[in-house]
Design an enzyme around this catalytic site. Sequence first.
Site, mmCIF file in Angstrom:
data_model
loop_
_atom_site.group_PDB
_atom_site.id
_atom_site.type_symbol
_atom_site.label_atom_id
_atom_site.label_comp_id
_atom_site.label_asym_id
_atom_site.label_seq_id
_atom_site.Cartn_x
_atom_site.Cartn_y
_atom_site.Cartn_z
ATOM 1 N N ASN A 116 0.806 -1.223 0.000
ATOM 2 C CA ASN A 116 0.000 0.000 0.000
ATOM 3 C C ASN A 116 0.838 1.272 0.000
ATOM 4 O OD1 ASN A 116 -2.741 -0.643 -0.192
ATOM 5 N ND2 ASN A 116 -2.787 -1.385 1.927
ATOM 6 N N ASP A 146 0.658 -10.611 2.895
ATOM 7 C CA ASP A 146 -0.585 -10.440 3.656
ATOM 8 C C ASP A 146 -1.837 -10.472 2.789
ATOM 9 O OD1 ASP A 146 0.718 -10.263 6.083
ATOM 10 O OD2 ASP A 146 1.033 -8.103 5.884
ATOM 11 N N MET A 192 1.522 -14.987 10.423
ATOM 12 C CA MET A 192 1.568 -13.537 10.189
ATOM 13 C C MET A 192 0.227 -12.997 9.668
ATOM 14 S SD MET A 192 5.320 -12.664 8.609
ATOM 15 C CE MET A 192 6.774 -12.477 9.669
ATOM 16 N N GLY A 193 0.081 -11.690 9.764
ATOM 17 C CA GLY A 193 -1.124 -11.010 9.307
ATOM 18 C C GLY A 193 -1.730 -10.277 10.491
ATOM 19 N N ARG A 194 -1.293 -9.059 10.696
ATOM 20 C CA ARG A 194 -1.721 -8.286 11.870
ATOM 21 C C ARG A 194 -3.217 -7.995 11.833
ATOM 22 N NH1 ARG A 194 1.183 -8.346 16.370
ATOM 23 N NH2 ARG A 194 1.009 -6.454 17.581
ATOM 24 N N GLU A 249 -1.179 -13.683 14.452
ATOM 25 C CA GLU A 249 -0.427 -12.876 15.420
ATOM 26 C C GLU A 249 -1.257 -11.689 15.902
ATOM 27 O OE1 GLU A 249 2.954 -11.047 13.473
ATOM 28 O OE2 GLU A 249 1.731 -10.338 11.800
ATOM 29 N N ARG A 306 7.753 -15.899 5.122
ATOM 30 C CA ARG A 306 7.853 -14.956 4.005
ATOM 31 C C ARG A 306 9.175 -15.105 3.254
ATOM 32 N NH1 ARG A 306 8.597 -9.380 7.340
ATOM 33 N NH2 ARG A 306 10.847 -9.490 7.613
#
Lengths: 416, 416
Positions: A116, A146, A192-194, A249, A306
């Site tokens: 982004n 993500d 992962m992936g807030r 996470e 990753r």
Amino acid sequence: MASKKRNVIVGQSGGPTSVINSSLAGVYKNAIERGFDKVYGMLHGVQGLLDEQYVDMSTQIHSDLDIELLKRTPSAFLGSCRYKLPEIHENMEIYDRIFEILDKLEIDSFIYIGGNDSMDTIRKLSDYAIVKGHKQKFLGVPKTIDNDLALTDHTPGFGSAAKYIAASTKEVIRDALGLTYKKEMITVMEIMGRNAGWLTGAAALAKTEECEGPDLIYLPEIAFDVDDFLAKVKELLQKKSSIVIAVSEGIKLADGRYVCELSGGGDYVDAFGHKQLQGTAAYLAGFLGAEIGCKTRSVEFSTLQRSASHMASRVDIEEAFMVGGAAVKAADEGYNGNMVVIDRVSDDPYMSSAGIYDVHRIANEEKLVPREWVNKEGNYVTKDFIDYVKPLIQGDYQPIMVNGLPRHLVLDMKKK
Amino acid sequence: MASKKRNVIVGQSGGPTSVINSSLAGVYKNAIERGFDKVYGMLHGVQGLLDEQYVDMSTQIHSDLDIELLKRTPSAFLGSCRYKLPEIHENMEIYDRIFEILDKLEIDSFIYIGGNDSMDTIRKLSDYAIVKGHKQKFLGVPKTIDNDLALTDHTPGFGSAAKYIAASTKEVIRDALGLTYKKEMITVMEIMGRNAGWLTGAAALAKTEECEGPDLIYLPEIAFDVDDFLAKVKELLQKKSSIVIAVSEGIKLADGRYVCELSGGGDYVDAFGHKQLQGTAAYLAGFLGAEIGCKTRSVEFSTLQRSASHMASRVDIEEAFMVGGAAVKAADEGYNGNMVVIDRVSDDPYMSSAGIYDVHRIANEEKLVPREWVNKEGNYVTKDFIDYVKPLIQGDYQPIMVNGLPRHLVLDMKKK
């Protein structure tokens, strides 16, 4: 004007993936094939460019074998950065400095591979170029494990991370099953992936003909209830002795606190007086162990998910290469201020193609897992989710092994 | 006596590895080829056997393809156990019970794949058989990722874990290098091996033509000094911005406390009143972050390092298969109370063969990394260490991929 060169500059930004270098390879190969004169690589993205840190890619890539190695090399070959350009009106000098360097290098097309923030950079630079009458074209290439970019069906990097997570989940489930005879064990895996649960949901792909997959999956999109969680685990333990749970996470309680913050509920100071916080899975494993009294353990896929290019998806590597090339093609055809996206043409057989979107429509929206792709209880993904991800983990790109280990292509500044 | 069957029973014990099933495949294939009538598999080792939990392997393996899948399946296909037989004089009934079952199944040869405790089981059962005049033969097949068994050059399972660790370390180092521009980052990786540093040392194999490898390596054999560690990291940060450190989960201070216990120096109670302990790497990353003020992160290879059969070493899988077959051969030739070992015939070119040792000479000794294979400062392994491990990670066994994921062979109790 006859002697004017037509050069490309390409940079990488944000968190690395297994296939961000495949996009770089796609940019390089397509630019050479289209007759661009030189391809420069910015070192550490726009931040490095501002320090005039760049490299002529022809000093780094000498053969088709190098291209193949680059496609299999994890992390950002050119180095990454987390640098957000200021708004144009806040600091024009930075923009003037960038365009001065681009002019000096006779850049025609500026390609930025990232998430982004990188698309925001493309937007600002293309806006500035139009306002100031600069001729360069600015194109974005998506990447992020993500998968949280809007408008593109999915992002390069996601499929390979999903494949690694699914394969490792199968291996963890096997490991756990071998160890549970007349005793119970709970494994909590942290993924992962807030804010977006795409990767955590991908653990469901471990469910295959010979593997029952994880038992519970918790995405960050859904508020996490500790009591419900404990009750559900206890219920499962009535039926089976090995429970494997996938958690993001970033799972949060209804009041907005991250679950990992619960570990700081006490007076968490170590022997040297430092405050310490635990990870989500380590915390939940400790919690379940204390509440239930059985053996628990946690597995964090951490950086491995990753950077494990040795387990990359062929579909992902090839799509990453495709969107890199498509950005060069778009620039060559006069597009400016656009991001290349992946359009899904068909689910079965899976087909995709590159599309083009205006970055003004894309920047800074976060694509989350839709509520209807999570079951009612909020502890598993649905068939629609699985059908969406499955095509993206297909096929392999066998690592090029040298002396028993995957070989990578790495920047050689002596050749600069 | 003409109708008496000649059957084999095989079991797996202790912590799983990526290749313990390749030894099982070696046992099965060799037994069939040598004309044994049946091969039984005990489920969950001796512990399951005592409950008469076993399976006829011919109901599980139907083709050479199944053998190939089994060689690529991590964890213990038959299920494992951590069960230590009592001393014979303490509980003869257990021994009588085992031999009753073995007689019922017309067992000629009993093969046990495992670590030190499993060799202890072989020793006790063969002693008991001799004393009581039972005719069965008892043979041990080594396995452990920890490589801490005496008399064998190395153990099956170690090479594949070492290969996974080295490959993942290369990927982690690449990831870190891509992220460090004008800022420092320290990565602490935690590797298995409570007392023996073989696996932690294997991180050094990441040092290759295109990768500088980890910066520091701390084995559990050497007392860990927190002040020296901090000073060394600070010194390295003068020269480079990304530091990658490999530590064993079992590193201890000179006073005998585990480093991970330091995280419990404060009042470690979570929001629910449970005491929580952190991992070694997470603790050290937090410690360095607080002391130095730069970004730090931890990576635990955890269960992944012993179950990642997708990254197994060909040498390891083939040696595991060989020692399984060699145990059946030895039993067929009348050996009893022995463990098969791997003898290194030559370093370069690497050659190995199976040898035979009396289990009375083997059981319960722990092989540690020799002091002279660690540098003087105690923070890296020497060339001798690397030369020893390197041949063991060579070659690949490509996973058999189905729908994008490695396929495993799993126990099907409906076929029992």
